[in-house]
Design a protein around this motif. Sequence first.
Motif, PDB file in Angstrom:
ATOM      1  N   ILE B 128      12.239   6.294 -26.300  1.00 28.66           N
ATOM      2  CA  ILE B 128      12.154   4.577 -26.757  1.00 28.66           C
ATOM      3  C   ILE B 128      13.181   4.712 -28.229  1.00 28.66           C
ATOM      4  O   ILE B 128      13.306   2.939 -28.288  1.00 28.66           O
ATOM      5  N   PHE B 129      12.864   5.410 -29.705  1.00 33.21           N
ATOM      6  CA  PHE B 129      13.697   5.481 -30.646  1.00 33.21           C
ATOM      7  C   PHE B 129      15.194   4.759 -30.083  1.00 33.21           C
ATOM      8  O   PHE B 129      15.785   3.643 -31.139  1.00 33.21           O
ATOM      9  N   GLY B 130      15.541   5.375 -29.727  1.00 32.97           N
ATOM     10  CA  GLY B 130      16.659   5.467 -29.426  1.00 32.97           C
ATOM     11  C   GLY B 130      17.181   3.979 -28.101  1.00 32.97           C
ATOM     12  O   GLY B 130      18.121   3.258 -29.122  1.00 32.97           O
ATOM     13  N   VAL B 131      16.653   3.634 -27.739  1.00 27.03           N
ATOM     14  CA  VAL B 131      16.490   2.554 -26.731  1.00 27.03           C
ATOM     15  C   VAL B 131      16.188   1.199 -27.597  1.00 27.03           C
ATOM     16  O   VAL B 131      16.988  -0.037 -27.538  1.00 27.03           O
ATOM     17  N   LEU B 132      15.509   1.382 -28.913  1.00 23.49           N
ATOM     18  CA  LEU B 132      15.017   0.594 -29.843  1.00 23.49           C
ATOM     19  C   LEU B 132      15.958   0.063 -30.366  1.00 23.49           C
ATOM     20  O   LEU B 132      16.214  -1.163 -31.155  1.00 23.49           O
ATOM     21  N   LEU B 133      16.916   0.948 -31.241  1.00 23.30           N
ATOM     22  CA  LEU B 133      18.109   1.378 -32.197  1.00 23.30           C
ATOM     23  C   LEU B 133      19.231   0.125 -30.837  1.00 23.30           C
ATOM     24  O   LEU B 133      20.417  -0.910 -31.538  1.00 23.30           O
ATOM     25  N   LEU B 134      19.460   0.423 -29.723  1.00 20.11           N
ATOM     26  CA  LEU B 134      20.341   0.135 -28.667  1.00 20.11           C
ATOM     27  C   LEU B 134      20.075  -1.464 -29.040  1.00 20.11           C
ATOM     28  O   LEU B 134      20.867  -2.311 -28.441  1.00 20.11           O
ATOM     29  N   MET B 135      18.819  -2.086 -29.258  1.00 21.84           N
ATOM     30  CA  MET B 135      18.544  -4.206 -29.306  1.00 21.84           C
ATOM     31  C   MET B 135      19.363  -3.926 -30.311  1.00 21.84           C
ATOM     32  O   MET B 135      19.654  -5.579 -29.796  1.00 21.84           O
ATOM     33  N   ARG B 136      20.197  -3.833 -31.232  1.00 26.31           N
ATOM     34  CA  ARG B 136      20.450  -4.172 -31.960  1.00 26.31           C
ATOM     35  C   ARG B 136      22.212  -5.197 -31.548  1.00 26.31           C
ATOM     36  O   ARG B 136      22.918  -6.293 -32.400  1.00 26.31           O
ATOM     37  N   LEU B 137      22.153  -4.881 -29.880  1.00 29.99           N
ATOM     38  CA  LEU B 137      22.800  -5.346 -29.289  1.00 29.99           C
ATOM     39  C   LEU B 137      23.178  -6.122 -29.095  1.00 29.99           C
ATOM     40  O   LEU B 137      23.545  -7.299 -29.041  1.00 29.99           O
ATOM     41  N   SER B 138      21.401  -6.912 -28.898  1.00 28.78           N
ATOM     42  CA  SER B 138      21.376  -7.778 -28.306  1.00 28.78           C
ATOM     43  C   SER B 138      21.106  -9.115 -29.699  1.00 28.78           C
ATOM     44  O   SER B 138      20.509  -8.604 -30.816  1.00 28.78           O
ATOM     45  N   SER B 139      21.427 -10.481 -29.961  1.00 30.04           N
ATOM     46  CA  SER B 139      21.087 -10.791 -30.989  1.00 30.04           C
ATOM     47  C   SER B 139      19.764 -11.741 -31.154  1.00 30.04           C
ATOM     48  O   SER B 139      19.206 -12.408 -31.645  1.00 30.04           O
ATOM     49  N   LYS B 140      19.302 -11.783 -29.610  1.00 30.27           N
ATOM     50  CA  LYS B 140      17.811 -12.372 -29.699  1.00 30.27           C
ATOM     51  C   LYS B 140      16.767 -11.230 -30.130  1.00 30.27           C
ATOM     52  O   LYS B 140      16.150 -11.640 -31.051  1.00 30.27           O
ATOM     53  N   TYR B 141      16.833 -10.077 -29.745  1.00 35.32           N
ATOM     54  CA  TYR B 141      15.934  -9.072 -30.063  1.00 35.32           C
ATOM     55  C   TYR B 141      16.480  -7.757 -30.391  1.00 35.32           C
ATOM     56  O   TYR B 141      15.471  -6.601 -30.585  1.00 35.32           O
ATOM     57  N   GLY B 142      17.465  -8.174 -31.855  1.00 40.82           N
ATOM     58  CA  GLY B 142      18.070  -7.109 -32.383  1.00 40.82           C
ATOM     59  C   GLY B 142      17.184  -6.730 -33.860  1.00 40.82           C
ATOM     60  O   GLY B 142      17.034  -5.888 -34.228  1.00 40.82           O
ATOM     61  N   TRP B 143      15.974  -7.517 -33.392  1.00 39.61           N
ATOM     62  CA  TRP B 143      14.917  -7.643 -34.939  1.00 39.61           C
ATOM     63  C   TRP B 143      14.106  -5.851 -34.129  1.00 39.61           C
ATOM     64  O   TRP B 143      13.404  -5.007 -35.407  1.00 39.61           O
ATOM     65  N   ILE B 144      14.013  -5.996 -33.375  1.00 40.34           N
ATOM     66  CA  ILE B 144      13.329  -4.261 -32.904  1.00 40.34           C
ATOM     67  C   ILE B 144      13.829  -3.231 -33.250  1.00 40.34           C
ATOM     68  O   ILE B 144      13.200  -2.415 -33.682  1.00 40.34           O
ATOM     69  N   SER B 145      14.833  -2.954 -33.834  1.00 39.94           N
ATOM     70  CA  SER B 145      16.136  -2.205 -34.155  1.00 39.94           C
ATOM     71  C   SER B 145      15.193  -1.569 -35.837  1.00 39.94           C
ATOM     72  O   SER B 145      15.060  -0.526 -35.328  1.00 39.94           O
ATOM     73  N   ARG B 146      14.365  -2.718 -35.801  1.00 36.38           N
ATOM     74  CA  ARG B 146      14.502  -2.200 -37.483  1.00 36.38           C
ATOM     75  C   ARG B 146      12.983  -1.280 -37.908  1.00 36.38           C
ATOM     76  O   ARG B 146      12.893  -1.171 -38.490  1.00 36.38           O
ATOM     77  N   TRP B 147      12.012  -1.371 -36.211  1.00 35.34           N
ATOM     78  CA  TRP B 147      10.679  -0.186 -36.004  1.00 35.34           C
ATOM     79  C   TRP B 147      11.393   1.178 -36.062  1.00 35.34           C
ATOM     80  O   TRP B 147      10.956   2.308 -36.754  1.00 35.34           O
ATOM     81  N   ALA B 148      12.777   1.128 -35.102  1.00 36.13           N
ATOM     82  CA  ALA B 148      13.212   2.545 -35.367  1.00 36.13           C
ATOM     83  C   ALA B 148      13.802   3.065 -36.879  1.00 36.13           C
ATOM     84  O   ALA B 148      13.907   4.266 -37.407  1.00 36.13           O
ATOM     85  N   LEU B 149      14.289   1.975 -37.646  1.00 33.03           N
ATOM     86  CA  LEU B 149      15.094   2.556 -38.563  1.00 33.03           C
ATOM     87  C   LEU B 149      14.584   2.867 -39.776  1.00 33.03           C
ATOM     88  O   LEU B 149      14.299   3.801 -40.329  1.00 33.03           O
ATOM     89  N   ALA B 150      13.182   2.052 -39.640  1.00 32.15           N
ATOM     90  CA  ALA B 150      11.928   2.303 -40.428  1.00 32.15           C
ATOM     91  C   ALA B 150      11.067   2.969 -40.124  1.00 32.15           C
ATOM     92  O   ALA B 150      11.020   3.984 -40.594  1.00 32.15           O
ATOM     93  N   PHE B 151      11.085   3.932 -39.182  1.00 32.42           N
ATOM     94  CA  PHE B 151       9.908   4.872 -38.934  1.00 32.42           C
ATOM     95  C   PHE B 151      10.944   6.199 -39.286  1.00 32.42           C
ATOM     96  O   PHE B 151      11.066   7.129 -39.506  1.00 32.42           O
ATOM     97  N   ILE B 152      12.836   6.166 -38.950  1.00 32.96           N
ATOM     98  CA  ILE B 152      13.579   7.213 -38.951  1.00 32.96           C
ATOM     99  C   ILE B 152      13.392   7.392 -40.908  1.00 32.96           C
ATOM    100  O   ILE B 152      13.563   7.986 -41.077  1.00 32.96           O
ATOM    101  N   VAL B 153      13.552   6.257 -41.408  1.00 30.71           N
ATOM    102  CA  VAL B 153      14.518   5.945 -42.554  1.00 30.71           C
ATOM    103  C   VAL B 153      12.751   7.208 -43.412  1.00 30.71           C
ATOM    104  O   VAL B 153      12.112   7.485 -44.513  1.00 30.71           O
TER     105      VAL B 153
END
Lengths: 422, 278
Positions: B128-153
């Motif tokens: 799930i987190f991998g998919v969320l990170l890949l959302m960066r490729l979308s300009s509209k839903y790129g912000w979702i990837s921050r959840w995964a980044l926040a979780f990782i960090v």
Amino acid sequence: MKPLLITVSLLSLMTAASFAQSDPPVEQPMATDSTMVASTPSITPPAPVSSLEAKDSPDDHGHSITLSWEPSADDGAGAATVTSYVIYHSTSPEGPFDSVGSAISGATTFTHSSAKESDAAGFLADYVDRYYRIDAVTADQTIRTPSSVVGPVQSSGQWYNDGRTPVAVAVAFFGLLSLFFLKRAKAGADLYVRPLGGIEAVDEAIGRATEMGKPILYVLGLGTASDISTIASFTILGRVAKRVAEYQTHLIVPCYDPIVMAVAQETVKAAYMDAGRPDDYKEDMVYFLTNSQFGYVGAVNGIMLRQLPATNVYMGKFYAESLLLAETGALAGSIQISGTDEVAQIPFFVVACDYTLIGEELYAASAYLGREPLLLGSLKAQDYAKAAVIICALLGALALNIAAASNATWGLTFKEFFKVTN
Amino acid sequence: MSRLAIIVTICVVVLFLGSWIFKALQAQDAGVDHYLLRGFLVTCSAFLTLAILSFLYKDNPIYKFAEHLYVGISAGYWMSQGFWSTIVGNLIPRLSQSLSGFFKQPYNAGEWMGGFFYTNWVFYVPVIFGVLLLMRLSSKYGWISRWALAFIVGTTAGLQFIRYMRSDFIEQISSTFVPLLVDWQGIGHFFSNLSLSATGQLVAMVSNWIIFLGVLCGLIYFFFSKEHTGLFGKASRFGIWILMVTFGASFGYTVMGRVSLLVGRITFLFRDWLGITS
């Protein structure tokens, strides 16, 4: 001709070194092992081990049983014929028993364990009845005496690890200190932070880059997003990026790790928005190079010599590449500011950079730059934690020395309190 | 392209081909299988080593070529490695029997935890987190990837905090509990009996004092919320001296390690490529 001369000189020197190294290896005669004596038929079966106990290993994630026993009467004493112990395991008291390991003579414990993955070799499932037996074995492997079978015993994981109580106490102590100073910082208390030369130089270096019309290179090192130094570096990057945005200078952030790149992109983007210049942010300011250590170094060195940044900032976790980067930056004539908590790499930065943040200064820098209550409170708590360490060290050394001088053992008890096991 | 560049390029190509033929013939004489490939690889390694070393003079097109080749190949290699070792090697065998079969990996069903739950289900979290990170490729839903980044960090910082607390805090304290005067038989004893044990004791005692004072003064140097003046400043000064001496020793030690790496590379050039040394 100059490169040729340099190369020839270098190669000649190294050839001499390699000749000096190239002595042929001396062949050693095969050692005669005095213990490799043929088994004698006069060996009698040894006494078995006694008081064999099998218990679930404490303070672990399960999948482990610890065996303990009293050595055989013929282990180092009596007939002294015991050379090793072989441990057998079964899930039924009647067997069949399989060998799961061995221990040398004199040993009194053995841990039968496996990794927690069910596909691990010799996987030991939890909550399964297990039975053990130990054979006292002589030099003649066929002459051995089994112990009685012990069991049933089950392995299981524990929720609390007693051996790490000192860590729990320290975390609670530090957490409370942090909360206290966070509250004070939020209430507006003036929390002093002493000036840090390296960080004060950042603004000056950005100004220099702006005047020269050259970019600023920010290297986050080889750490991953899970390294504390990389996390501290993100905060400093945010500050640098904000100032770069205000001065409208160009920023280059080549990354070694894809996750670090993603976080760095977010950090720089947020900084540009904070500076009120979101349009100036470009995705290609922060980019991925490669996951190979020296491939990364080669590429960053190339950037330094081709784009000639006015300022190089190295903050984060660095390994063998630290000197390669800093030396190339110095050759390119850039102002260099570095910071790392890798003790082995700090010397290289100290000799090749203009300013270096040593170890914890890197963490303090983020608080110093941000001036946010959360970071300042945490910094103040860290100082108090250091004061606690100094007091404990003084008391501990005093107690140990007084107790030892009076032949008392209580000094060691004080030391035991700080012992973390498992 | 200037005339000099053309001449240099021709020379390099000729030298490369010459070396390749020579090394291949050598390998053939030695009875090596795939002698052409062997000759090519040795020549390639030697030329790339020299290309990288040419950076010692200055940045040049040969170095640029080696650098770009290295970066490109290594990036591709690590991506491939990540896919085959992490996704195919670890993830797929735990989540899909059919995909495991497709990639010829042994399927691992995991342990049943009761109810509908299996231990392997935890592996859906990284998916799930991998998919969320890949959302960066979308300009509209790129912000979702921050959840995964926040979780990782956040998660990893928390885990590291415990490790640091143990190794750099608790164990550091107990390591400072050292005997400072115990077993020391006095300076008179030292001079009247210059025995090894007396010398050893003196060395141990001095060493323990350095550890003890070094730790205390080093800690004082890292006090950030107090000005380093007066006695505090002197202790801090001593602390930074201790640190600098340590760094100096570390510098010398590491430089020796680097020299041995260089010797290894030069040995390759002279032994494996040129065959001058044995």
